[in-house]
Design an enzyme around this catalytic site. Structure first.
Site, PDB file in Angstrom:
ATOM      1  NE  ARG A   1       1.403  -4.508   5.472  1.00 18.32           N
ATOM      2  CZ  ARG A   1       1.036  -3.764   5.128  1.00 18.32           C
ATOM      3  NH1 ARG A   1       0.251  -2.758   5.800  1.00 18.32           N
ATOM      4  NH2 ARG A   1       0.662  -3.365   3.880  1.00 18.32           N
TER       5      ARG A   1
ATOM      6  NE  ARG B 149       4.124  -1.242   7.458  1.00 17.64           N
ATOM      7  CZ  ARG B 149       3.346  -0.790   6.447  1.00 17.64           C
ATOM      8  NH1 ARG B 149       2.461  -0.037   6.484  1.00 17.64           N
ATOM      9  NH2 ARG B 149       3.239  -1.534   5.134  1.00 17.64           N
TER      10      ARG B 149
ATOM     11  CE  LYS C 112      -2.964   3.804   2.138  1.00 20.05           C
ATOM     12  NZ  LYS C 112      -1.690   3.549   1.796  1.00 20.05           N
TER      13      LYS C 112
ATOM     14  NE  ARG D 281      -4.699  -0.445  -2.428  1.00 22.48           N
ATOM     15  CZ  ARG D 281      -4.375  -0.658  -1.092  1.00 22.48           C
ATOM     16  NH1 ARG D 281      -5.198  -0.492  -0.250  1.00 22.48           N
ATOM     17  NH2 ARG D 281      -3.051  -0.375  -0.786  1.00 22.48           N
TER      18      ARG D 281
ATOM     19  NE  ARG E  25       2.316  -2.739  -0.597  1.00 22.02           N
ATOM     20  CZ  ARG E  25       2.854  -2.653   0.697  1.00 22.02           C
ATOM     21  NH1 ARG E  25       3.888  -3.407   0.972  1.00 22.02           N
ATOM     22  NH2 ARG E  25       2.469  -1.795   1.498  1.00 22.02           N
TER      23      ARG E  25
HETATM   24  P1  AP5 Z   1       1.500   3.387   7.699  1.00 22.80           P
HETATM   25  O1  AP5 Z   1       0.677   4.534   8.316  1.00 22.80           O
HETATM   26  O2  AP5 Z   1       1.440   1.935   7.911  1.00 22.80           O
HETATM   27  O3  AP5 Z   1       1.266   3.600   6.148  1.00 22.80           O
HETATM   28  P2  AP5 Z   1       0.232   3.005   5.072  1.00 22.80           P
HETATM   29  O4  AP5 Z   1      -0.088   4.353   4.031  1.00 22.80           O
HETATM   30  O5  AP5 Z   1      -1.198   2.379   5.927  1.00 22.80           O
HETATM   31  O6  AP5 Z   1       0.734   1.957   4.370  1.00 22.80           O
HETATM   32  P3  AP5 Z   1       0.281   0.729   4.076  1.00 22.80           P
HETATM   33  O7  AP5 Z   1       1.630  -0.459   3.508  1.00 22.80           O
HETATM   34  O8  AP5 Z   1      -0.560   0.082   5.011  1.00 22.80           O
HETATM   35  O9  AP5 Z   1      -0.452   0.927   2.777  1.00 22.80           O
HETATM   36  P4  AP5 Z   1      -0.940  -0.142   1.613  1.00 22.80           P
HETATM   37  O10 AP5 Z   1      -1.875   0.834   0.806  1.00 22.80           O
HETATM   38  O11 AP5 Z   1       0.262  -0.613   0.787  1.00 22.80           O
HETATM   39  O12 AP5 Z   1      -1.267  -1.488   2.378  1.00 22.80           O
HETATM   40  P5  AP5 Z   1      -2.705  -1.981   2.659  1.00 22.80           P
HETATM   41  O13 AP5 Z   1      -2.673  -2.734   4.022  1.00 22.80           O
HETATM   42  O14 AP5 Z   1      -4.002  -0.913   2.550  1.00 22.80           O
HETATM   43  O15 AP5 Z   1       3.047   3.862   7.741  1.00 22.80           O
HETATM   44  C1  AP5 Z   1       4.095   3.133   7.058  1.00 22.80           C
HETATM   45  C2  AP5 Z   1       5.315   3.261   7.888  1.00 22.80           C
HETATM   46  O16 AP5 Z   1       5.833   4.718   8.136  1.00 22.80           O
HETATM   47  C3  AP5 Z   1       5.163   3.084   9.574  1.00 22.80           C
HETATM   48  O17 AP5 Z   1       6.218   2.442   9.947  1.00 22.80           O
HETATM   49  C4  AP5 Z   1       4.670   4.278  10.185  1.00 22.80           C
HETATM   50  O18 AP5 Z   1       5.059   4.404  11.483  1.00 22.80           O
HETATM   51  C5  AP5 Z   1       5.738   5.255   9.353  1.00 22.80           C
HETATM   52  N1  AP5 Z   1       5.157   6.735   9.221  1.00 22.80           N
HETATM   53  C6  AP5 Z   1       3.856   7.098   9.054  1.00 22.80           C
HETATM   54  N2  AP5 Z   1       3.852   8.658   8.921  1.00 22.80           N
HETATM   55  C7  AP5 Z   1       5.015   8.874   9.003  1.00 22.80           C
HETATM   56  C8  AP5 Z   1       5.419  10.102   8.899  1.00 22.80           C
HETATM   57  N3  AP5 Z   1       4.782  11.116   8.753  1.00 22.80           N
HETATM   58  N4  AP5 Z   1       6.948  10.261   8.983  1.00 22.80           N
HETATM   59  C9  AP5 Z   1       7.850   9.192   9.159  1.00 22.80           C
HETATM   60  N5  AP5 Z   1       7.147   7.847   9.118  1.00 22.80           N
HETATM   61  C10 AP5 Z   1       5.831   7.697   9.178  1.00 22.80           C
HETATM   62  O19 AP5 Z   1      -3.005  -3.071   1.438  1.00 22.80           O
HETATM   63  C11 AP5 Z   1      -2.178  -4.056   1.366  1.00 22.80           C
HETATM   64  C12 AP5 Z   1      -2.702  -5.138   0.482  1.00 22.80           C
HETATM   65  O20 AP5 Z   1      -3.926  -5.510   0.687  1.00 22.80           O
HETATM   66  C13 AP5 Z   1      -2.685  -4.697  -1.031  1.00 22.80           C
HETATM   67  O21 AP5 Z   1      -1.523  -4.438  -1.331  1.00 22.80           O
HETATM   68  C14 AP5 Z   1      -3.763  -5.168  -1.875  1.00 22.80           C
HETATM   69  O22 AP5 Z   1      -3.134  -6.455  -2.254  1.00 22.80           O
HETATM   70  C15 AP5 Z   1      -4.578  -5.790  -0.713  1.00 22.80           C
HETATM   71  N6  AP5 Z   1      -5.578  -4.715  -0.779  1.00 22.80           N
HETATM   72  C16 AP5 Z   1      -6.111  -3.878   0.416  1.00 22.80           C
HETATM   73  N7  AP5 Z   1      -6.966  -2.985   0.166  1.00 22.80           N
HETATM   74  C17 AP5 Z   1      -7.575  -3.327  -1.171  1.00 22.80           C
HETATM   75  C18 AP5 Z   1      -8.399  -2.847  -1.972  1.00 22.80           C
HETATM   76  N8  AP5 Z   1      -9.212  -2.017  -1.626  1.00 22.80           N
HETATM   77  N9  AP5 Z   1      -8.439  -3.413  -3.092  1.00 22.80           N
HETATM   78  C19 AP5 Z   1      -7.757  -4.220  -3.563  1.00 22.80           C
HETATM   79  N10 AP5 Z   1      -6.682  -4.848  -2.939  1.00 22.80           N
HETATM   80  C20 AP5 Z   1      -6.618  -4.255  -1.701  1.00 22.80           C
HETATM   81 MG    MG Z   2      -1.862   0.458   6.205  1.00 22.45          MG
END
Ligand code: AP5
Ligand code: MG
Ligand code: ZN
Length: 214
Positions: A160, A127, A13, A88, A171
């Site tokens: 991270r 990552r 994402k 979410r 997660r």
């Molecule tokens: P990346 O682009 O970083 O993936 P992502 O989908 O953004 O993954 P996240 O871990 O950031 O998602 P998340 O939803 O768990 O975390 P968030 O920060 O939102 O890509 C991942 C890896 O793969 C990278 O190394 C990239 O280079 C590689 N990659 C990408 N595309 C690829 C491809 N096509 N092929 C191969 N490799 C690829 O949330 C974190 C925490 O915050 C949550 O757990 C929760 O506690 C809290 N939180 C955040 N938002 C909310 C909300 N709205 N409500 C409640 N809690 C929340």
């Molecule tokens: Mg992300």
């Protein structure tokens, strides 16, 4: 252009949202990044959010919804925005849809980046994120030009805190239980677009471009 990114943790994402923001000149709003910035600064919000994030759990809706609704009403969102990691839960989607509906607006594109759980577990260990600017890399799929050094700002690359295998599994469970139902929610609203997130990063982006330019 009002876009939300759906998809499991690690689906890509953030990677795609940054590319969309750069090409279409709309702000990239990541709730995860907002929380991580608050943790780094030691704010009250950061302290509360960290308790949940460290366990792989969602931060309670009441800490997220107003923050995002306020953010999308800022001037830079006049031509749209990309929300990454929000909504979410169904109550978050209702809060967002409700806030937009007040101005006769709605989410136009809910882009679901599909990646099976097995691929995610493998991906997350590789990552690396820039400590200073948040740029996202992968040791194998998107390596930085110089080891442990951000291509964008030269900052240090870190793993991270919530990317430990146990936390990633938690997660994923939370995703399937609380977030996956949003796919149906936006399908019913007529704004769901699915892309195959197992393809090369640039191929995934080409698919998204063709959706946004259709
Ligand atoms: P990346 O682009 O970083 O993936 P992502 O989908 O953004 O993954 P996240 O871990 O950031 O998602 P998340 O939803 O768990 O975390 P968030 O920060 O939102 O890509 C991942 C890896 O793969 C990278 O190394 C990239 O280079 C590689 N990659 C990408 N595309 C690829 C491809 N096509 N092929 C191969 N490799 C690829 O949330 C974190 C925490 O915050 C949550 O757990 C929760 O506690 C809290 N939180 C955040 N938002 C909310 C909300 N709205 N409500 C409640 N809690 C929340
Ligand atoms: Mg992300
Ligand atoms: Zn950087």
């Amino acid at each position: 252009m009002k876009i939300i990114m759906l998809g499991a943790p690690g689906a890509g994402k953030g990677t795609q949202a940054k590319k969309i923001a750069a090409k279409y000149h709309v702000p990239h709003i990541s709730t995860g990044d907002i929380f991580r910035a608050n943790i780094k600064e030691g704010t009250e919000l950061g302290k509360k959010a960290q308790e949940y994030m460290d366990q792989g759990l969602l931060v309670p809706d009441e800490l997220v919804c107003d923050l995002v609704v306020d953010r999308i009403h800022k001037d830079d969102c006049e031509n749209g925005f990309i929300l990454d990691g929000f909504p979410r839960t169904i109550p978050q989607a209702d809060a967002l849809d409700g806030a937009l509906a007040q101005n006769g607006e709605k989410i136009e594109y809910a882009i679901d980046v599909e990646v099976p759980d097995e691929n995610i577990i493998k991906r997350m260990a590789g990552r690396r994120s820039c400590k200073d600017c948040g740029a996202i890399f992968h040791l194998v799929y998107n390596p930085p030009k110089k080891e442990n050094c951000c291509d964008v700002c030269g900052g240090p690359l870190v793993l991270r805190d919530d990317d430990k295998e146990e936390t990633v599994k938690k997660r994923l469970d939370v995703y399937h239980e609380q977030t996956a139902p949003l796919i149906d929610h936006y399908k019913k609203a007529g704004s769901l677009y699915e892309v195959d997130g197992t393809q090369d990063i640039n191929v995934v982006f080409e698919e998204i471009e063709s959706i946004l330019e259709a």
